[in-house]
Design an enzyme around this catalytic site. Structure first.
Site, PDB file in Angstrom:
ATOM      1  N   HIS A   1       0.854  -1.188   0.000  1.00  0.00           N
ATOM      2  CA  HIS A   1       0.000   0.000   0.000  1.00  0.00           C
ATOM      3  C   HIS A   1       0.885   1.231   0.000  1.00  0.00           C
ATOM      4  O   HIS A   1       1.947   1.229   0.609  1.00  0.00           O
ATOM      5  CB  HIS A   1      -0.906   0.017   1.236  1.00  0.00           C
ATOM      6  CG  HIS A   1      -2.061   0.936   1.085  1.00  0.00           C
ATOM      7  ND1 HIS A   1      -1.978   2.271   1.366  1.00  0.00           N
ATOM      8  CD2 HIS A   1      -3.320   0.710   0.637  1.00  0.00           C
ATOM      9  CE1 HIS A   1      -3.146   2.824   1.117  1.00  0.00           C
ATOM     10  NE2 HIS A   1      -3.974   1.914   0.665  1.00  0.00           N
TER      11      HIS A   1
ATOM     12  N   ASP B   1      -7.936  -5.567   0.145  1.00  0.00           N
ATOM     13  CA  ASP B   1      -8.414  -6.423  -0.947  1.00  0.00           C
ATOM     14  C   ASP B   1      -8.015  -7.879  -0.800  1.00  0.00           C
ATOM     15  O   ASP B   1      -8.451  -8.722  -1.578  1.00  0.00           O
ATOM     16  CB  ASP B   1      -7.880  -5.887  -2.289  1.00  0.00           C
ATOM     17  CG  ASP B   1      -8.438  -4.523  -2.600  1.00  0.00           C
ATOM     18  OD1 ASP B   1      -9.630  -4.322  -2.363  1.00  0.00           O
ATOM     19  OD2 ASP B   1      -7.679  -3.653  -3.056  1.00  0.00           O
TER      20      ASP B   1
END
Ligand code: CMC
Length: 430
Positions: free
Chosen positions: A307, A365
């Site tokens: 991320h 996710d």
């Protein structure tokens, strides 16, 4: 906001003072707005790795600690104690509602869940095998052709109506995109159902049979919506803000956000992550994929890992992992091979030097697809579900931007590295 001594930047023979802005929490920010005027230089930051594009009161992320707050409330508390429509109210208006405000808000959203009947025909222009995200980009953009009475962005009432319409109708549109793709009739919204149950009903009911929504699954669905509701200035939110900064109408702006979200580096990662886990297939093949993810010559990346902001566990992934266990348990799915692969992959990656040194952790996710797939959604519906959940974040950020007196059209500059000035040569002489 600027109560520090300014930073001093030396540019050749000039010293330029840059005010240091203080946030409520988080790193301080250098105000470079006057830099070009005073120093005749721009800053260079592809991918905005060090650039704050606005101020915002909505969402805060501490990437090192792995914290996420909506309006100051930690995501874990909201995921456990609140529910999606209450979170929508919080994101839109800044405070948790009292009982009366919540009831009124829920009524307003519920009364807007149907879409203009003419939209059914609009859907029929798409190929049945279109990806539902492709259909959503088109249909949400087309809302500006159906709801003219909420496109005047200078009118606060129209902005408010547009916000409610978007929050209310996105589940209907996502469910219609799904039904259309599988050749089933559209199922109209049911106003006696809560937001998540209504979505499940529109996706899984058929006119030929009764369908009863399982309240535990509706709760899991609601939690997925809550976990995706906002995430400060990510790519799709910045896209919505940029589109909105030119004065574009809210439906066009949200369609732009949906288009951006679709990419596999962003919201499209939930589909890509489950497809990757299914491709790996069994625990013994994990080392092969870990090796590929580390190989610079191989474009493969572990989807659902890494991320830009989190350099620690994504707090949403933690909640999602617990939810995955709960949902599979609830549905009586034992020995789910995909969940086994996911847990083992996570374990191996978290002990691997490559992932440890680059601070690559599972993101939101990584586990969401397992839950959605267990609920019966095909992978192509994962990103539309992300899009409908994020709509409240996009519209809250868009409203915040429009009421900010500092709002200007977004217009980045560039470092030009193209050809110098040259003269046109006639085609016969080239
Ligand atoms: N697998 C393998 N290596 C990775 C991964 C990964 N998933 N993510 C980052 N790296 C490596 C990358 O190769 C780079 O290595 P080096 O420094 O040697 O060049 C280093 O880690 C830093 O990566 P980056 O691409 O410079 O970081 P970024 O902040 O630009 O990208 C990201 C962040 C999310 C796009 C990236 O981590 C990624 O592609 N992850 C997989 C896709 C994914 O799961 N996306 C969902 C993000 S969360 C939800 C959302 O935003 O919608």
């Amino acid at each position: 906001m600027a109560d520090n001594k300014p930073a001093i930047l030396s540019v050749y023979d000039k010293e330029i003072e840059l005010p240091i802005l203080k946030p409520t929490v988080g790193p301080e920010v250098l105000d470079i707005r006057k830099l070009y005027g005073q120093g005749d230089v721009f800053t260079y930051d592809p991918g905005f790795t060090s650039t704050a594009s606005c101020d915002s009161e909505i969402t805060f992320i501490d990437g090192d600690k792995g914290e996420l707050w909506y309006r100051g409330y930690p995501i874990e508390q909201l995921a456990e104690k609140s529910h999606y429509l209450e979170v929508c109210y919080l994101l839109l208006y800044g405070e948790l509602p009292d009982a009366g405000q919540l009831e009124d808000f829920e009524n307003r959203v519920t009364r807007h869940t149907m879409v203009h009947e003419q939209m059914n025909n609009f859907f029929r222009g798409f190929r049945r095998d279109a990806h539902p995200m492709a259909t959503m980009v088109g249909v949400v953009g087309a809302m500006s052709a159906f709801y003219h009475d909420s496109t005047d962005i200078s009118d606060p009432w129209q902005r408010e109506v547009a916000a409610i319409r978007l929050i209310a109708k996105l589940p209907t549109i996502a469910a219609m995109a799904y039904k259309y793709s599988i050749g089933q009739p559209f199922v109209y919204p049911r106003n006696n159902l809560d937001y998540a149950s209504n979505f499940l009903h529109m996706c899984f009911a058929v006119p030929a049979e009764d369908y009863k929504v399982d309240p535990a699954l509706a709760k899991a669905m609601d939690r997925i919506f809550t976990l995706h509701a906002d995430h400060e200035q990510n790519a799709s939110t910045s896209t919505v803000r940029l589109a909105g900064s030119s004065g574009a109408n809210p439906f066009a702006c949200i369609a732009a956000g949906i288009a951006c979200l679709w990419g596999p580096a962003h919201g499209g990662a939930n589909q890509a992550a489950l497809e990757m886990l299914q491709e790996i297939g069994s625990v013994d093949r994990i080392p092969e994929y870990i090796k590929r993810a580390k190989d610079k010559e191989d474009p493969f990346r572990l989807m659902g890992f890494g991320h830009r902001v989190y350099k620690n566990f994504d707090p949403r992934a933690k909640v999602m992992k617990e939810s995955a266990d709960e949902v599979l348990d609830l549905l009586g799915i034992e020995n789910n091979e995909t969940l086994k692969v996911a847990k083992e992959l996570e374990k191996i990656a978290l002990e691997d030097d490559y992932f440890v040194s680059k601070k690559l952790y599972p993101n939101v996710d990584f586990y969401s697809g397992i839950i959605l797939s267990a609920m019966g959604f095909p992978t192509a519906m994962f990103t539309p579900i992300f899009a409908l959940s994020r709509t409240v974040g996009w519209i809250s950020q868009w409203k915040e931007m429009l009421s900010d007196p500092q709002n200007k059209i977004g217009r980045p500059r560039q470092l030009y590295v193209g050809s110098g000035k040259r003269d046109y040569v006639d085609v016969a002489k080239r």
